[in-house]
Enzyme design. Structure first.
Site: not given
Ligand code: NAP
Length: 306
Positions: A134, A137-138
């Site tokens: 992701c 997200c990261d």
């Protein structure tokens, strides 16, 4: 809480929320079960959604919240629980959750899909230590660093574009000589100065020492292997359906998708599949929401026969 329903919807992505909206409007005694109270499914990890009618450029998280607010306003009942099994019993369905047991005349499976794993050496070892599924997200963990994205579809290209805005350099590794992603995404990617594409190349191993340091790739044409130094490896090679719960309840295909057509009717009476979890041609938010509506329409016909 009343634990017997006309309809139990499992999953609160666009398909589940679409079903909840239509169930509420149809006056069904329905509930939507979600693992956590952040609705939206996969879209909450998408920076921007530009192909949903009427909401141009909306953020994925905001889209999930907008959908949920609409459904709540219509009076839908949300249950926070994780369902571990669904079984048929005396013409009804019984769903076992961690916090309760729910009985329903009909079930809508709307658990969606999740990123596929590649299965190469080092991949599972370095999840959370450089390997990610992701980018939104990261990605922030890799600011000003070098990263690699594997895949050639819409998700891989979107991830690479997003990372190019944060990272020093992004290498996209794709197994063919043309991308599967939409032309507009391809153009956006190829105009970035800090992106390189490794064509006809497959990832062989994630290399690291405590955390990721490089990705080893092999060019399929020349057979040459090389290591691309990188702190982050983002894997975007497609999706797998989250259909474990449906095994033994209704028929799945060889890839685990629930077999259902546009009416969302499955092989089991009173069981419907909506969104990315079912066999279908186009997996998008707009088609998932439509599935939710179709599943309820089919279920209403079934409920009238009981
Ligand atoms: P996808 O379209 O199936 O693309 C998967 C990519 O991974 C393909 O390029 C494929 O290569 C590659 N791949 C698969 N297995 C591989 C392996 N073992 N090793 C190396 N590469 C591998 O999947 P997706 O990008 O996750 O997208 C999922 C769905 O969501 C699609 O229908 C997509 O259109 C949709 N989506 C739409 C949008 C949007 O419209 N904005 C955004 C995101 C996602 P090949 O090309 O060689 O098969």
């Amino acid at each position: 809480m009343e634990n017997t329903f006309d309809m139990l919807i499992i999953g609160s992505g666009p398909a589940g929320l679409g079903a909840a909206l239509y169930a509420a409007r149809a006056g069904l005694n329905a509930a939507i079960v979600e693992k956590n109270p952040v609705s939206g499914g996969q879209i909450i990890n998408t920076t921007e959604v530009d192909n949903y009618l009427g909401l141009p450029g909306i953020g994925g998280y905001e889209m999930g919240e907008t959908f949920r607010a609409h459904v709540e306003k219509m009076g839908a009942v949300f249950i926070e629980d994780t369902i571990s099994s669904v079984k048929s019993s005396d013409g009804l369905y019984v769903a076992e959750g961690v916090s309760g047991t729910y009985t329903s005349k009909t079930i809508v499976f709307a658990m969606g899909a999740e990123r596929s794993r590649l299965g190469i050496p080092g991949e599972s070892e370095y999840v959370g230590r450089g390997v990610s599924y992701c980018a939104t997200c990261d990605g922030a963990f890799f600011r000003k660093k070098d990263t690699v994205v594997i895949g050639g579809g819409d998700v891989a290209v979107e991830d690479a574009i997003y990372l190019a805005g944060l990272c020093e350099h992004v290498t996209l590794v794709h197994r063919r000589d043309e991308l599967r992603a939409s032309v507009s995404l391809q153009n956006a990617l190829l105009s970035r100065e800090n992106v390189t594409v490794e064509w006809n190349s497959v990832a062989e191993e994630v290399i690291g020492e405590g955390k990721v340091t490089a990705l080893k790739i092999r060019n399929k044409e020349t057979g040459e292997t090389k290591e691309i130094p990188a702190s982050g490896v983002f894997i975007a090679v497609g999706m797998d359906p989250v259909s474990e719960l449906a095994k033994g309840v209704c028929d799945l295909n060889e890839r685990g998708y629930i077999i259902a057509g546009e009416d969302c009717v499955t092989s089991a009476p009173g069981v419907y599949a909506a969104g990315d979890i079912r066999t279908k041609h186009l997996r998008q938010v707009i088609t998932a929401v439509a599935d939710g509506a179709c599943a309820v329409s089919s279920a209403e016909v079934y409920i009238r026969t009981l």
